[in-house]
Design a protein around this motif. Sequence first.
Motif, PDB file in Angstrom:
ATOM      1  N   GLY A 145      31.186  19.979  12.443  1.00  0.00           N
ATOM      2  CA  GLY A 145      31.231  20.943  11.352  1.00  0.00           C
ATOM      3  C   GLY A 145      31.018  20.293  10.001  1.00  0.00           C
ATOM      4  O   GLY A 145      30.293  20.824   9.145  1.00  0.00           O
ATOM      5  N   LEU A 146      31.666  19.142   9.794  1.00  0.00           N
ATOM      6  CA  LEU A 146      31.447  18.408   8.547  1.00  0.00           C
ATOM      7  C   LEU A 146      29.984  17.994   8.394  1.00  0.00           C
ATOM      8  O   LEU A 146      29.409  18.095   7.306  1.00  0.00           O
ATOM      9  N   LEU A 147      29.385  17.523   9.486  1.00  0.00           N
ATOM     10  CA  LEU A 147      27.981  17.118   9.442  1.00  0.00           C
ATOM     11  C   LEU A 147      27.088  18.288   9.058  1.00  0.00           C
ATOM     12  O   LEU A 147      26.154  18.143   8.264  1.00  0.00           O
ATOM     13  N   LEU A 148      27.363  19.468   9.617  1.00  0.00           N
ATOM     14  CA  LEU A 148      26.581  20.656   9.303  1.00  0.00           C
ATOM     15  C   LEU A 148      26.655  20.987   7.817  1.00  0.00           C
ATOM     16  O   LEU A 148      25.629  21.274   7.177  1.00  0.00           O
ATOM     17  N   ILE A 149      27.853  20.952   7.242  1.00  0.00           N
ATOM     18  CA  ILE A 149      28.023  21.253   5.823  1.00  0.00           C
ATOM     19  C   ILE A 149      27.358  20.186   4.950  1.00  0.00           C
ATOM     20  O   ILE A 149      26.692  20.503   3.957  1.00  0.00           O
ATOM     21  N   TYR A 150      27.492  18.918   5.329  1.00  0.00           N
ATOM     22  CA  TYR A 150      26.880  17.851   4.552  1.00  0.00           C
ATOM     23  C   TYR A 150      25.357  17.975   4.561  1.00  0.00           C
ATOM     24  O   TYR A 150      24.704  17.806   3.522  1.00  0.00           O
ATOM     25  N   VAL A 151      24.786  18.255   5.719  1.00  0.00           N
ATOM     26  CA  VAL A 151      23.333  18.417   5.796  1.00  0.00           C
ATOM     27  C   VAL A 151      22.892  19.596   4.939  1.00  0.00           C
ATOM     28  O   VAL A 151      21.860  19.537   4.257  1.00  0.00           O
ATOM     29  N   TYR A 152      23.692  20.663   4.943  1.00  0.00           N
ATOM     30  CA  TYR A 152      23.333  21.856   4.171  1.00  0.00           C
ATOM     31  C   TYR A 152      23.241  21.553   2.677  1.00  0.00           C
ATOM     32  O   TYR A 152      22.277  21.936   2.017  1.00  0.00           O
ATOM     33  N   PHE A 153      24.261  20.862   2.124  1.00  0.00           N
ATOM     34  CA  PHE A 153      24.192  20.625   0.677  1.00  0.00           C
ATOM     35  C   PHE A 153      23.328  19.407   0.322  1.00  0.00           C
ATOM     36  O   PHE A 153      23.011  19.187  -0.852  1.00  0.00           O
ATOM     37  N   GLN A 154      22.917  18.619   1.329  1.00  0.00           N
ATOM     38  CA  GLN A 154      22.010  17.507   1.067  1.00  0.00           C
ATOM     39  C   GLN A 154      20.552  17.971   0.961  1.00  0.00           C
ATOM     40  O   GLN A 154      19.767  17.405   0.199  1.00  0.00           O
ATOM     41  N   MET A 155      20.191  18.998   1.726  1.00  0.00           N
ATOM     42  CA  MET A 155      18.782  19.396   1.812  1.00  0.00           C
ATOM     43  C   MET A 155      18.191  19.879   0.489  1.00  0.00           C
ATOM     44  O   MET A 155      17.071  19.484   0.135  1.00  0.00           O
ATOM     45  N   PRO A 156      18.875  20.743  -0.292  1.00  0.00           N
ATOM     46  CA  PRO A 156      18.271  21.133  -1.579  1.00  0.00           C
ATOM     47  C   PRO A 156      18.038  19.955  -2.515  1.00  0.00           C
ATOM     48  O   PRO A 156      17.003  19.892  -3.194  1.00  0.00           O
ATOM     49  N   LEU A 157      18.989  19.018  -2.550  1.00  0.00           N
ATOM     50  CA  LEU A 157      18.812  17.832  -3.385  1.00  0.00           C
ATOM     51  C   LEU A 157      17.631  17.008  -2.905  1.00  0.00           C
ATOM     52  O   LEU A 157      16.809  16.539  -3.715  1.00  0.00           O
ATOM     53  N   ALA A 158      17.516  16.828  -1.590  1.00  0.00           N
ATOM     54  CA  ALA A 158      16.390  16.065  -1.048  1.00  0.00           C
ATOM     55  C   ALA A 158      15.063  16.742  -1.373  1.00  0.00           C
ATOM     56  O   ALA A 158      14.077  16.076  -1.707  1.00  0.00           O
TER      57      ALA A 158
END
Length: 277
Positions: A145-158
């Motif tokens: 679950g943490l990984l899912l949330i981290y990937v979610y907020f990382q993608m717009p920045l990337a």
Amino acid sequence: MISKRQAFIWLSPFIVLVLLFFLVPLLYMLITSFQSNGAFTLQQYQTVLTNSYILQGFKNSITLSVVSAIIALIVTLFAVYAIMNFSEPMRERILILTNLTSNFSGIPLAFAFIVLLGNSGLFTLLFDKWEIGVLSSFSLYSWAGLLLIYVYFQMPLALMLLYPIYDGIQQQWKEASALLGASTWQFWMKIGIPIILPGVVGTFSVLFANAMGAYASAYALTSSNYNLVAIRIGSLIKGDIFAQPELASAIAVLLAVTMVLAMLLSEWSIAKTRRKL
């Protein structure tokens, strides 16, 4: 043209802001990390480097940061490549939406995921009702679950960081390579990837640092149930049992050192890649 004195006067509010909210807390944190009962000591660093629970927090944070940065980077590389095929007005709309979603993080993001994928979340209840076992082994309050949330907020920045890199690949280069008989695959292997690779490495280092310093989303989702460096620092400062600001400062200093080392490694990789071009 304004003089240097006038420029300094105009910049003075910004300089004061940097001093008060960046340099002063940084120096205070560094000084506090070497103190215990008002005396100079290395005890805090010795505790950090010998405490298995704190070291596990560093391991969990680094693993989560690296994995989330890699996944977000891979997904975004294909997403930006697809976006480049849209018209200019459509690209601008996508970038505006991406800029808005990049600010959606922290506690609101964790709450949104709880509403959708929590134990009584919308999708969880719907899948149970329809007898779809997609989420049967998934827990939002775990590492996945943490990984899912981290990937979610990382993608717009990337995406915001990678878009200018892709945009720098000029159409004339593709046309010239096609006229010389090169296929699309050959263009990307010989020209495209070597050009964007330094930017991709730099983006990875930014994503890594962004994930290492994330606190609000992880804390709102798992509280202190999952061992991460940022959560440990927060727990020691606010004092779940009793406050230990000196130990928290030492952990924060080592966290900053980890980020700086990642940045330096990124700069070294970028410089080495550029020398090969």
